[in-house]
Write an enzyme that holds these catalytic residues in place. Structure first.
Site: not given
Ligand SMILES: CC(C)(COP(=O)(O)OP(=O)(O)OC[C@H]1O[C@@H](n2cnc3c(N)ncnc32)[C@H](O)[C@@H]1OP(=O)(O)O)[C@@H](O)C(=O)NCCC(=O)NCCS
Length: 176
Positions: A121, A133
């Site tokens: 979710e 995702y």
């Molecule tokens: C969601 C989360 C886990 C992503 O982790 P992250 O380490 O920043 O992600 P990555 O650097 O591995 O990025 C992987 C992909 O995610 C997407 N992405 C990550 N951050 C993004 C942003 N700010 N905006 C748009 N796309 C994003 C992109 O597709 C990216 O791939 P790309 O770099 O080739 O474009 C992180 O933002 C987070 O912890 N958020 C707060 C907690 C949360 O919302 N968890 C999910 C609950 S459902």
């Protein structure tokens, strides 16, 4: 400017009994509705549930820095289905590939445990997570109205997303 990818010094390992404090601290830094140590202990004691912790060790000016906790994922596997219960990366380490590495490791572990599909979710407003995702093949399969309740009393809807981990005809790899 593009941040330096973190994947080089990144180690992802299962959450152990002595990791609950660091997992709770990380969770608190990622979500306003934080899960405490005892919530996490109960969750991880449930059958089929496991956690992964991402730790990073960097070289800076030829010095090997101490290993830091940078992210986590928690999943549950039941029969041939799995669920991503939570994933988070510490704010200062986001955008460097940690989330992608964690999700990839979580999907691989669920596959090893026999899951063919993964569900999750995600808040309809959380575009960063949705993009992550989608990059791994998740698609929207439903909408859950008022699924999240925020600290300020606000509610928001969630998308249910699904990803195929194994082809329907594929054999299930034996679990450890
Ligand atoms: C969601 C989360 C886990 C992503 O982790 P992250 O380490 O920043 O992600 P990555 O650097 O591995 O990025 C992987 C992909 O995610 C997407 N992405 C990550 N951050 C993004 C942003 N700010 N905006 C748009 N796309 C994003 C992109 O597709 C990216 O791939 P790309 O770099 O080739 O474009 C992180 O933002 C987070 O912890 N958020 C707060 C907690 C949360 O919302 N968890 C999910 C609950 S459902």
């Amino acid at each position: 400017m593009l941040a330096v990818p973190a994947t080089r010094g990144l180690r992802i390992r299962p959450v152990g009994p002595f990791d609950l404090g660091r997992l709770a601290r990380l969770h608190r830094r990622c979500f306003t509705e934080a899960w405490g140590r005892s919530d996490l202990a109960h969750l991880l004691a449930m059958p089929g549930t496991f956690g992964l912790l991402a730790r990073l060790q960097e070289h800076r000016r030829l010095v090997l820095e101490p290993r830091r906790d940078v992210g986590f994922a928690i999943c549950r596997v039941a029969a041939d289905e799995s669920e991503l219960l939570s994933i988070g990366v510490a704010p200062e380490w986001r955008g460097r590939g940690v989330g992608a590495a964690l999700l990839e490791a979580a999907m691989a572990r669920c596959r090893e445990l026999g899951a063919r599909r993964m569900f999750l979710e995600v808040d309809v407003d959380n575009r960063a997570a949705q993009k992550l995702y989608e990059r791994f093949g998740f698609t929207r399969v439903g909408l859950r109205p008022d699924y999240y309740r925020h600290g300020d009393g606000r509610r928001s809807d969630a998308w249910t997303m699904r990803c195929q981990l194994m082809g329907e005809g594929q054999a299930t790899p034996p679990a450890d």
